[in-house]
Design a protein around this motif. Structure first.
Motif, PDB file in Angstrom:
ATOM      1  N   ILE A   1       0.842  -1.203   0.000  1.00 15.43           N
ATOM      2  CA  ILE A   1       0.000   0.000   0.000  1.00 15.43           C
ATOM      3  C   ILE A   1       0.877   1.252   0.000  1.00 15.43           C
ATOM      4  CG2 ILE A   1      -1.643   1.338   1.375  1.00 15.43           C
ATOM      5  CD1 ILE A   1      -2.833  -1.361   2.278  1.00 15.43           C
ATOM      6  N   ARG A   2       1.913   1.235   0.804  1.00 12.20           N
ATOM      7  CA  ARG A   2       2.818   2.385   0.846  1.00 12.20           C
ATOM      8  C   ARG A   2       3.492   2.623  -0.501  1.00 12.20           C
ATOM      9  NH1 ARG A   2       5.821   0.975   6.603  1.00 12.20           N
ATOM     10  NH2 ARG A   2       4.176   1.758   7.990  1.00 12.20           N
ATOM     11  N   GLY A   3       3.838   1.526  -1.176  1.00 10.83           N
ATOM     12  CA  GLY A   3       4.521   1.635  -2.459  1.00 10.83           C
ATOM     13  C   GLY A   3       3.578   1.674  -3.653  1.00 10.83           C
ATOM     14  N   ARG A   4       2.258   1.734  -3.388  1.00 11.30           N
ATOM     15  CA  ARG A   4       1.254   1.757  -4.453  1.00 11.30           C
ATOM     16  C   ARG A   4       1.435   0.573  -5.412  1.00 11.30           C
ATOM     17  NH1 ARG A   4       0.400   7.603  -6.984  1.00 11.30           N
ATOM     18  NH2 ARG A   4      -1.586   6.604  -7.532  1.00 11.30           N
ATOM     19  N   ASP A   5       1.731  -0.568  -4.805  1.00 12.06           N
ATOM     20  CA  ASP A   5       1.920  -1.795  -5.575  1.00 12.06           C
ATOM     21  C   ASP A   5       0.564  -2.481  -5.718  1.00 12.06           C
ATOM     22  OD1 ASP A   5       2.724  -4.133  -6.752  1.00 12.06           O
ATOM     23  OD2 ASP A   5       4.412  -4.484  -5.395  1.00 12.06           O
ATOM     24  N   PHE A   6      -0.225  -2.028  -6.707  1.00 10.89           N
ATOM     25  CA  PHE A   6      -1.597  -2.499  -6.859  1.00 10.89           C
ATOM     26  C   PHE A   6      -1.704  -4.009  -7.101  1.00 10.89           C
ATOM     27  CE2 PHE A   6      -1.893   2.014  -8.405  1.00 10.89           C
ATOM     28  CZ  PHE A   6      -2.528   2.490  -7.282  1.00 10.89           C
ATOM     29  N   PRO A   7      -0.858  -4.624  -7.913  1.00 12.34           N
ATOM     30  CA  PRO A   7      -0.980  -6.078  -8.105  1.00 12.34           C
ATOM     31  C   PRO A   7      -0.841  -6.866  -6.807  1.00 12.34           C
ATOM     32  CG  PRO A   7       0.373  -5.132  -9.837  1.00 12.34           C
ATOM     33  CD  PRO A   7       0.147  -4.042  -8.844  1.00 12.34           C
ATOM     34  N   VAL A   8       0.117  -6.472  -5.958  1.00 13.65           N
ATOM     35  CA  VAL A   8       0.315  -7.188  -4.692  1.00 13.65           C
ATOM     36  C   VAL A   8      -0.851  -6.928  -3.739  1.00 13.65           C
ATOM     37  CG1 VAL A   8       1.774  -7.355  -2.633  1.00 13.65           C
ATOM     38  CG2 VAL A   8       2.816  -7.276  -4.880  1.00 13.65           C
ATOM     39  N   VAL A   9      -1.351  -5.700  -3.699  1.00 10.42           N
ATOM     40  CA  VAL A   9      -2.499  -5.387  -2.849  1.00 10.42           C
ATOM     41  C   VAL A   9      -3.696  -6.243  -3.243  1.00 10.42           C
ATOM     42  CG1 VAL A   9      -4.159  -3.611  -2.204  1.00 10.42           C
ATOM     43  CG2 VAL A   9      -1.737  -3.035  -2.354  1.00 10.42           C
ATOM     44  N   GLN A  10      -3.959  -6.357  -4.541  1.00 12.37           N
ATOM     45  CA  GLN A  10      -5.069  -7.187  -5.009  1.00 12.37           C
ATOM     46  C   GLN A  10      -4.851  -8.650  -4.627  1.00 12.37           C
ATOM     47  OE1 GLN A  10      -5.105  -6.323  -9.204  1.00 12.37           O
ATOM     48  NE2 GLN A  10      -6.440  -4.540  -8.985  1.00 12.37           N
ATOM     49  N   ALA A  11      -3.627  -9.132  -4.789  1.00 15.77           N
ATOM     50  CA  ALA A  11      -3.326 -10.526  -4.457  1.00 15.77           C
ATOM     51  C   ALA A  11      -3.518 -10.787  -2.966  1.00 15.77           C
ATOM     52  CB  ALA A  11      -1.886 -10.857  -4.873  1.00 15.77           C
ATOM     53  N   VAL A  12      -3.111  -9.850  -2.120  1.00 13.17           N
ATOM     54  CA  VAL A  12      -3.276 -10.011  -0.672  1.00 13.17           C
ATOM     55  C   VAL A  12      -4.754 -10.059  -0.297  1.00 13.17           C
ATOM     56  CG1 VAL A  12      -2.960  -8.884   1.559  1.00 13.17           C
ATOM     57  CG2 VAL A  12      -1.069  -8.985  -0.046  1.00 13.17           C
ATOM     58  N   ILE A  13      -5.549  -9.162  -0.875  1.00  8.90           N
ATOM     59  CA  ILE A  13      -6.985  -9.122  -0.563  1.00  8.90           C
ATOM     60  C   ILE A  13      -7.657 -10.438  -0.943  1.00  8.90           C
ATOM     61  CG2 ILE A  13      -9.179  -8.030  -1.137  1.00  8.90           C
ATOM     62  CD1 ILE A  13      -7.643  -5.410  -1.498  1.00  8.90           C
ATOM     63  N   ILE A  14      -7.370 -10.934  -2.132  1.00 11.77           N
ATOM     64  CA  ILE A  14      -7.973 -12.199  -2.573  1.00 11.77           C
ATOM     65  C   ILE A  14      -7.501 -13.351  -1.697  1.00 11.77           C
ATOM     66  CG2 ILE A  14      -8.159 -13.840  -4.467  1.00 11.77           C
ATOM     67  CD1 ILE A  14      -9.750 -11.285  -4.890  1.00 11.77           C
ATOM     68  N   ALA A  15      -6.217 -13.369  -1.347  1.00 11.89           N
ATOM     69  CA  ALA A  15      -5.687 -14.435  -0.493  1.00 11.89           C
ATOM     70  C   ALA A  15      -6.365 -14.432   0.874  1.00 11.89           C
ATOM     71  CB  ALA A  15      -4.170 -14.279  -0.334  1.00 11.89           C
ATOM     72  N   TYR A  16      -6.519 -13.245   1.457  1.00  8.11           N
ATOM     73  CA  TYR A  16      -7.201 -13.146   2.753  1.00  8.11           C
ATOM     74  C   TYR A  16      -8.663 -13.563   2.627  1.00  8.11           C
ATOM     75  CZ  TYR A  16      -3.569 -10.908   5.574  1.00  8.11           C
ATOM     76  OH  TYR A  16      -2.435 -10.655   6.313  1.00  8.11           O
ATOM     77  N   ALA A  17      -9.307 -13.210   1.528  1.00  7.72           N
ATOM     78  CA  ALA A  17     -10.707 -13.593   1.327  1.00  7.72           C
ATOM     79  C   ALA A  17     -10.852 -15.117   1.264  1.00  7.72           C
ATOM     80  CB  ALA A  17     -11.247 -12.957   0.045  1.00  7.72           C
ATOM     81  N   VAL A  18      -9.934 -15.773   0.568  1.00  8.86           N
ATOM     82  CA  VAL A  18      -9.971 -17.234   0.465  1.00  8.86           C
ATOM     83  C   VAL A  18      -9.766 -17.860   1.844  1.00  8.86           C
ATOM     84  CG1 VAL A  18      -8.782 -19.249  -0.477  1.00  8.86           C
ATOM     85  CG2 VAL A  18      -9.269 -17.292  -1.948  1.00  8.86           C
ATOM     86  N   ILE A  19      -8.806 -17.337   2.615  1.00  4.33           N
ATOM     87  CA  ILE A  19      -8.559 -17.853   3.962  1.00  4.33           C
ATOM     88  C   ILE A  19      -9.806 -17.701   4.831  1.00  4.33           C
ATOM     89  CG2 ILE A  19      -7.263 -17.437   6.098  1.00  4.33           C
ATOM     90  CD1 ILE A  19      -4.850 -16.726   4.360  1.00  4.33           C
ATOM     91  N   TYR A  20     -10.428 -16.538   4.742  1.00  5.34           N
ATOM     92  CA  TYR A  20     -11.631 -16.264   5.540  1.00  5.34           C
ATOM     93  C   TYR A  20     -12.749 -17.242   5.196  1.00  5.34           C
ATOM     94  CZ  TYR A  20     -14.816 -13.306   8.223  1.00  5.34           C
ATOM     95  OH  TYR A  20     -15.691 -12.844   9.171  1.00  5.34           O
ATOM     96  N   MET A  21     -12.965 -17.474   3.915  1.00  3.83           N
ATOM     97  CA  MET A  21     -14.049 -18.356   3.496  1.00  3.83           C
ATOM     98  C   MET A  21     -13.749 -19.813   3.839  1.00  3.83           C
ATOM     99  SD  MET A  21     -15.474 -16.736  -0.043  1.00  3.83           S
ATOM    100  CE  MET A  21     -13.859 -16.580  -0.757  1.00  3.83           C
ATOM    101  N   LEU A  22     -12.497 -20.232   3.712  1.00  5.73           N
ATOM    102  CA  LEU A  22     -12.139 -21.605   4.079  1.00  5.73           C
ATOM    103  C   LEU A  22     -12.321 -21.832   5.573  1.00  5.73           C
ATOM    104  CD1 LEU A  22      -8.938 -22.260   1.900  1.00  5.73           C
ATOM    105  CD2 LEU A  22     -11.234 -23.206   1.580  1.00  5.73           C
TER     106      LEU A  22
END
Length: 306
Positions: free
Chosen positions: A266-287
């Motif tokens: 987020i600090r580095g405005r690294d949008f691809p990594v931010v998107q990947a983190v959000i999806i990864a956390y969403a999958v963990i939450y749902m599992l």
């Protein structure tokens, strides 16, 4: 059972689809990636080439379908802050560190919260009960990032027992795990106490006591098993919250897990990594919640017929 499982999996996949829509929409609202990814002195030819390569000249619905297709394959592009690293690959590399920290936090929570909640219910109105409720109130009122800093000052700076930050052996996990678990201990202890109090007032518990059944059997065989559904309901939220809530604590302790990656991206405005983190956390939450749904069936078989 199979129908119940398919229903829960289908609802989880639908929720994940909605999350991808939200992530894509937020990426559009954050502004054009041209401004973030290209230098200020980029020529018009470079800008036009970038727009064509990224498909930014396509309609939004087509851009979303492209994003969704790539997301299904785990392709969120290349990291901008860590050049040469696949966004999702970089997040997955950091996942074991977060799972290790989250696992210890969950263990600490269960080992402390369940006995505390049971004891508070069994000895209702006693000093044990009042102490447990005071501890729960304190735990839910104290921000975990502030607690993390206090723990560093006491156990690392003042006493010198534990490391202040970083990743390494088991000692590096203790302070951040306690800081993450503190709030969850309080919440789970209160839920366990409330559920146990309701069950302990039931007629069949009174009948068991009248028949002379030992208090140990009454509490742990009859009462706890029937009261377990309520804490179990919270366990899915607890596990997911501990894993996803590690973002701040990992930053406080400079612990290089998924949370630390999220903050740095987020600090580095690294949008691809931010998107990947959000999806990864969403999958963990749902599992986590899907696992709890399956445990419901084990604890209470009547649910599969509901």
């Amino acid at each position: 059972m199979l129908r119940y499982l398919l229903l829960r999996v289908s609802s989880s996949l639908f929720a994940l689809l909605i999350i991808t829509m939200i992530v894509f929409s937020l990426s559009q609202l954050s502004g054009s990636p041209v401004d973030a990814l290209l230098p200020d002195d980029a020529t018009q030819e470079q800008i036009d080439l970038f727009i064509r390569e990224w498909g930014l000249d396509q309609p939004l619905w087509k851009q979303y379908l492209t994003f969704l297709g790539n997301a299904v394959q785990g392709d969120f592009g290349i990291s901008l802050k860590w050049p040469g690293e696949s966004a999702m690959g970089f997040v997955i590399d950091r996942m074991p560190a977060t799972l290790k920290l989250g696992g210890l936090s969950i263990l600490i929570t269960l080992v402390i919260a369940l006995p505390l909640g049971i004891a508070a219910a069994v000895y209702k109105g006693s000093l044990i009960d009042k102490g447990a409720q005071g501890f729960a109130l304190l735990g839910q009122s104290m921000p975990n990032f502030w607690l993390g800093i206090v723990l560093i000052w006491v156990f690392s700076v003042w006493l010198g027992w534990l490391p202040t930050s970083g990743i390494g052996g088991f000692a590096h996990l203790i302070l951040p795990a306690i800081a993450i678990a503190w709030f969850q201990i309080s919440a789970l202890a209160r839920l366990t106490r409330s559920a146990m109090l309701e069950v302990l007032d039931a007629e069949y518990i009174k009948l068991a006591r009248v028949k002379g059944v030992s208090e140990w059997v009454v509490v742990f065989k009859h009462a706890l098993r029937n009261a377990a559904v309520v804490p179990l309901t919270y366990f899915g939220i607890l596990a997911a919250s501990i894993l996803t809530g590690s973002v701040v604590i990992e930053s406080v302790y400079s612990y290089p897990g998924m949370g630390w990656v999220a903050i740095e991206a987020i600090r580095g405005r690294d949008f691809p990594v931010v998107q990947a983190v959000i999806i990864a956390y969403a999958v963990i939450y749902m599992l986590s919640n899907l696992f709890v749904d399956l445990l419901y069936v084990v604890v209470n078989p009547r649910i599969r017929h509901g």
